[in-house]
Scaffold this motif. Structure first.
Motif, mmCIF file in Angstrom:
data_model
loop_
_atom_site.group_PDB
_atom_site.id
_atom_site.type_symbol
_atom_site.label_atom_id
_atom_site.label_comp_id
_atom_site.label_asym_id
_atom_site.label_seq_id
_atom_site.Cartn_x
_atom_site.Cartn_y
_atom_site.Cartn_z
ATOM 1 N N GLU A 111 -30.872 -18.360 -3.597
ATOM 2 C CA GLU A 111 -31.060 -17.873 -2.142
ATOM 3 C C GLU A 111 -29.666 -18.293 -1.493
ATOM 4 N N GLY A 112 -28.508 -18.256 -2.084
ATOM 5 C CA GLY A 112 -26.903 -17.646 -0.827
ATOM 6 C C GLY A 112 -27.221 -16.563 -0.648
ATOM 7 N N THR A 113 -25.628 -16.556 -0.456
ATOM 8 C CA THR A 113 -25.127 -15.212 0.668
ATOM 9 C C THR A 113 -23.554 -15.444 0.832
ATOM 10 N N LEU A 114 -24.102 -13.819 -0.541
ATOM 11 C CA LEU A 114 -22.600 -13.436 -0.848
ATOM 12 C C LEU A 114 -21.526 -12.616 0.261
ATOM 13 N N THR A 115 -20.609 -12.951 0.585
ATOM 14 C CA THR A 115 -20.276 -13.057 1.798
ATOM 15 C C THR A 115 -19.039 -12.730 1.320
ATOM 16 N N SER A 116 -18.032 -11.883 3.186
ATOM 17 C CA SER A 116 -16.498 -11.627 2.682
ATOM 18 C C SER A 116 -15.988 -12.803 4.160
ATOM 19 N N ASP A 117 -16.977 -12.784 4.585
ATOM 20 C CA ASP A 117 -16.548 -14.322 5.633
ATOM 21 C C ASP A 117 -16.302 -15.531 4.869
ATOM 22 N N ASN A 118 -15.275 -15.932 4.184
ATOM 23 C CA ASN A 118 -14.920 -17.169 3.272
ATOM 24 C C ASN A 118 -13.271 -17.494 3.380
ATOM 25 N N HIS A 119 -12.801 -18.340 4.274
ATOM 26 C CA HIS A 119 -11.565 -18.517 4.877
ATOM 27 C C HIS A 119 -10.619 -17.897 3.763
ATOM 28 N N ASP A 120 -10.539 -16.682 3.651
ATOM 29 C CA ASP A 120 -9.925 -16.268 3.042
ATOM 30 C C ASP A 120 -9.490 -16.368 1.307
ATOM 31 N N TYR A 121 -10.420 -16.404 1.133
ATOM 32 C CA TYR A 121 -10.882 -16.452 -0.209
ATOM 33 C C TYR A 121 -9.756 -15.082 -0.893
ATOM 34 N N LYS A 122 -9.400 -14.884 -2.503
ATOM 35 C CA LYS A 122 -9.173 -13.896 -2.669
ATOM 36 C C LYS A 122 -9.726 -12.681 -2.671
ATOM 37 N N ASN A 123 -11.400 -12.714 -2.773
ATOM 38 C CA ASN A 123 -11.945 -11.812 -2.981
ATOM 39 C C ASN A 123 -13.949 -12.621 -2.197
ATOM 40 N N LYS A 124 -14.988 -11.806 -2.885
ATOM 41 C CA LYS A 124 -16.621 -12.240 -1.948
ATOM 42 C C LYS A 124 -16.741 -13.576 -2.334
ATOM 43 N N ALA A 125 -17.485 -14.359 -1.851
ATOM 44 C CA ALA A 125 -17.619 -15.484 -2.386
ATOM 45 C C ALA A 125 -18.849 -15.978 -1.980
ATOM 46 N N VAL A 126 -19.660 -17.041 -1.932
ATOM 47 C CA VAL A 126 -21.094 -16.874 -2.385
ATOM 48 C C VAL A 126 -21.228 -18.847 -0.829
ATOM 49 N N LEU A 127 -22.005 -18.124 -0.285
ATOM 50 C CA LEU A 127 -22.599 -19.318 0.581
ATOM 51 C C LEU A 127 -23.495 -19.921 0.402
ATOM 52 N N LEU A 128 -23.397 -21.223 0.333
ATOM 53 C CA LEU A 128 -24.869 -21.968 0.460
ATOM 54 C C LEU A 128 -25.153 -23.146 1.521
ATOM 55 N N GLU A 129 -26.462 -23.067 1.484
ATOM 56 C CA GLU A 129 -26.726 -23.996 2.632
ATOM 57 C C GLU A 129 -27.918 -24.896 1.669
ATOM 58 N N LEU A 130 -28.008 -25.697 2.809
ATOM 59 C CA LEU A 130 -28.923 -27.267 2.561
ATOM 60 C C LEU A 130 -29.760 -26.958 1.819
ATOM 61 N N GLY A 131 -29.993 -27.257 0.550
ATOM 62 C CA GLY A 131 -31.470 -26.643 -0.135
ATOM 63 C C GLY A 131 -31.380 -25.306 -1.486
ATOM 64 N N ASP A 132 -29.933 -24.452 -0.479
ATOM 65 C CA ASP A 132 -30.047 -23.514 -1.669
ATOM 66 C C ASP A 132 -29.913 -23.389 -2.770
ATOM 67 N N THR A 133 -29.906 -22.505 -4.106
ATOM 68 C CA THR A 133 -29.691 -22.654 -5.090
ATOM 69 C C THR A 133 -29.309 -21.452 -5.694
ATOM 70 N N ALA A 134 -28.291 -21.163 -6.089
ATOM 71 C CA ALA A 134 -27.376 -19.904 -6.806
ATOM 72 C C ALA A 134 -27.683 -19.796 -8.316
ATOM 73 N N LYS A 135 -27.434 -18.957 -8.869
ATOM 74 C CA LYS A 135 -26.867 -18.364 -10.236
ATOM 75 C C LYS A 135 -25.975 -17.386 -11.000
ATOM 76 N N PHE A 136 -26.181 -18.064 -12.061
ATOM 77 C CA PHE A 136 -24.544 -17.121 -11.653
ATOM 78 C C PHE A 136 -24.698 -17.571 -13.365
ATOM 79 N N LYS A 137 -24.312 -15.946 -13.845
ATOM 80 C CA LYS A 137 -24.716 -15.444 -15.672
ATOM 81 C C LYS A 137 -23.607 -15.330 -15.825
ATOM 82 N N ILE A 138 -23.309 -15.825 -17.341
ATOM 83 C CA ILE A 138 -21.849 -16.419 -17.551
ATOM 84 C C ILE A 138 -21.501 -16.291 -18.699
ATOM 85 N N ASP A 139 -21.075 -15.322 -19.258
ATOM 86 C CA ASP A 139 -20.960 -14.580 -20.862
ATOM 87 C C ASP A 139 -19.214 -15.148 -21.120
ATOM 88 N N VAL A 140 -20.080 -15.946 -22.396
ATOM 89 C CA VAL A 140 -18.938 -16.209 -23.488
ATOM 90 C C VAL A 140 -18.705 -16.366 -24.724
#
Length: 257
Positions: A111-140
């Motif tokens: 439910e988050g938003t992938l954005t480039s408006d991210n306070h000068d982060y080195k690449n895109k970031a995910v914006l989460l608002e209250l109540g949002d859930t975000a999933k990330f796939k980590i391959d170890v």
């Protein structure tokens, strides 16, 4: 003549008395029947309301009791000390691995938003608002016990709230402490002294520093001083973050030894 007149007067008084008694009896028997019925109806309604209120109170008490019991059970039986003592995989000893958030973010399941408006982060970031859930796939690369980290920014510049998240691993909270992960902001004092209208120096309020930081799984109650580790199987693992307080940006992920 006097006797006859007296007889008429007595008869008239008797008639008036009888009529008065009949009217009085009618008033005391017929009217209260309706009032009594109304009172009975009102009493019945009050009884039903009291019964409903009692049932609602019992349900609320039962739900509260169940929640408290679950909380205590999780705290005792599913805390990090207990869970980590059952880890079977060896601790990871390799180099730190970095995962670009735009590569591991599961946008269609989040439910988050992938954005480039991210306070000068080195690449895109995910914006989460209250109540949002975000999933990330980590391959170890292999089975192991890892330190999980990720970059974050508490992006509400004027808010003093500490963003909080719940972390799940492959659909489940791995241990109790993951129910509340705090993301603390950086603050600085104003270097310029402040004065009131009488030119007296006053205490200045600190201002929030909008700066990216790295976050680990840290015990919010501070019973553990080191980052809490996750046991991850080789291959894909789904990290799920649900925002329960504040607003947050999530950057790249890391696995470390």
């Amino acid at each position: 003549m006097r006797r006859r007149g007296l007889t008429r007067i007595v008869a008239l008084c008797t008639l008036v008395t009888m009529l008065s008694c009949e009217f009085s009896a009618y008033a005391t028997t017929d009217v209260p029947d309706d009032e009594t019925k109304v009172e009975q109806d009102d009493t019945s309604g009050d009884t039903n309301d009291d019964a409903d209120a009692a049932n609602d109170g019992e349900d609320n008490t039962e739900n509260t009791s169940t929640s408290k019991t679950k909380y205590v059970n999780d705290l005792i039986e599913n805390n990090y000390t207990i869970v980590s003592s059952k880890y079977k995989f060896p601790e990871y000893t390799g180099d730190t691995l970095e995962y670009l958030v735009e590569d591991v973010y599961l946008a269609e399941e989040s439910e988050g938003t992938l954005t480039s408006d991210n306070h000068d982060y080195k690449n895109k970031a995910v914006l989460l608002e209250l109540g949002d859930t975000a999933k990330f796939k980590i391959d170890v690369p292999k089975d192991g016990v890892y330190v999980l980290g990720y970059d974050f920014l508490a992006n509400e510049e004027k808010s003093i709230l500490v963003p909080e998240t719940v972390l799940k691993l492959n659909g489940e909270v791995p241990f109790y402490e993951c129910n509340r992960i705090l993301h603390k902001s950086l603050w600085k004092d104003d270097s310029d002294p402040k004065t009131d209208r009488y030119d007296n120096q006053i205490v200045s309020l600190p201002s929030k520093v909008m700066e990216w930081q790295e976050q680990y799984i840290i015990d919010a109650s501070y019973r553990h001083s080191d980052p809490l580790k996750l046991e991850l199987s080789a291959g894909e693992n789904i990290i799920e973050l649900s925002l329960t307080e504040g607003a947050l940006m999530i950057g790249n992920f890391y696995i470390e030894k």
